[in-house]
Design a protein around this motif. Structure first.
Motif: not given
Length: 259
Positions: A99-117
């Motif tokens: 979703d568009a929350s800032t806490t979830v964006q913190s998750c997105a920022e720390q994601l590894n470059n993996i094959d996912c959708t």
């Protein structure tokens, strides 16, 4: 028990139950009615409660939800730790809703470059994840909420109904016995649909959100599978999670690296 400990306990009870009586304070903390009244007087002096006949209630706070860009400048160490823990739960070939929350964006920022959708209604997250070559990014199209940087409306809901995903990561303004709440109805409607399309619903909420409620309720506690937060909640809140079969995952701040 010291008065300071009782005052914390009284406030925790109020956060879950909205009101407390003198008799309940006497029973919970094994004190006299005079001691219970002194505790309430102290809390009233600190403007933490409103005294009523025979007890107290919490004052109504209506905090302004700042714009997305302003909230991003105030992303706390706690939110970063929650985001890092959440990112560890995303695996290759996963299909994920963010979703568009800032806490979830913190998750997105720390994601590894993996094959996912990744499916999201956040233009900020779609932009930052576009640099990760292995990821397939699906940006939901709709009406742009300019201040908070998300897309909403019937087209977003319709498109979401076509996806079935492994996990949805959801942020909240408050989570309490009243359910999951946010400040804006259109945001909550999108979050609700995101949760319905996921096999596992994971809520990311720092400890300041626990026991709090805001304007629009978009889900019940029983609708989530896992709560990730930064510190162990009160016993009463843990019992609330257990009652609704919600798993709890807390983070340790020393886990945050310099990257």
């Amino acid at each position: 028990m010291y008065q300071e400990e009782r005052l914390i306990g009284i406030l925790e009870f109020l956060q879950l139950n909205n009101r407390i009586s003198v008799e309940q304070i006497c029973s919970l903390f094994a004190v006299s009615r005079d001691t219970a009244r002194r505790d309430l007087v102290k809390l009233e002096e600190e403007q933490a409660i409103i005294r009523t006949r025979g007890g107290a209630i919490l004052p109504a706070y209506h905090n302004e939800v700042k714009s997305y860009s302003n909230r991003l400048t105030m992303v706390s160490i706690e939110k970063k730790s929650i985001g890092k823990k959440a990112a560890m739960l995303i695996y290759p070939r996963d299909r994920i809703i963010l979703d568009a929350s800032t806490t979830v964006q913190s998750c997105a920022e720390q994601l590894n470059n993996i094959d996912c959708t990744i499916i999201t209604n956040s233009i900020n997250q779609a932009d930052l994840l576009s640099t990760k070559s292995e990821m397939n990014i699906q940006l939901l199209g709709g009406t742009l909420e300019k201040d908070h940087r998300y897309l909403y409306g019937p087209s977003v809901i319709s498109k979401l109904s076509e996806y079935l995903v492994d996990k949805a990561f959801i942020g909240v303004v408050g989570i309490s016995e009243h359910g999951l709440t946010v400040a804006h109805e259109e945001d909550g409607i999108v979050k609700r649909k995101m949760m319905q399309q996921a096999k596992q619903v994971i809520v990311l909420a720092d400890s300041t959100k626990l026991g709090k409620s805001d304007f629009f309720r978009f889900a019940e506690i029983r609708d989530i599978d896992l709560l990730i937060t930064d510190r162990t909640p009160s016993q009463a809140f843990r019992e609330l999670l257990t009652k609704h079969n919600v798993e709890l995952l807390t983070t340790d701040l020393h886990e945050i690296g310099d990257d």
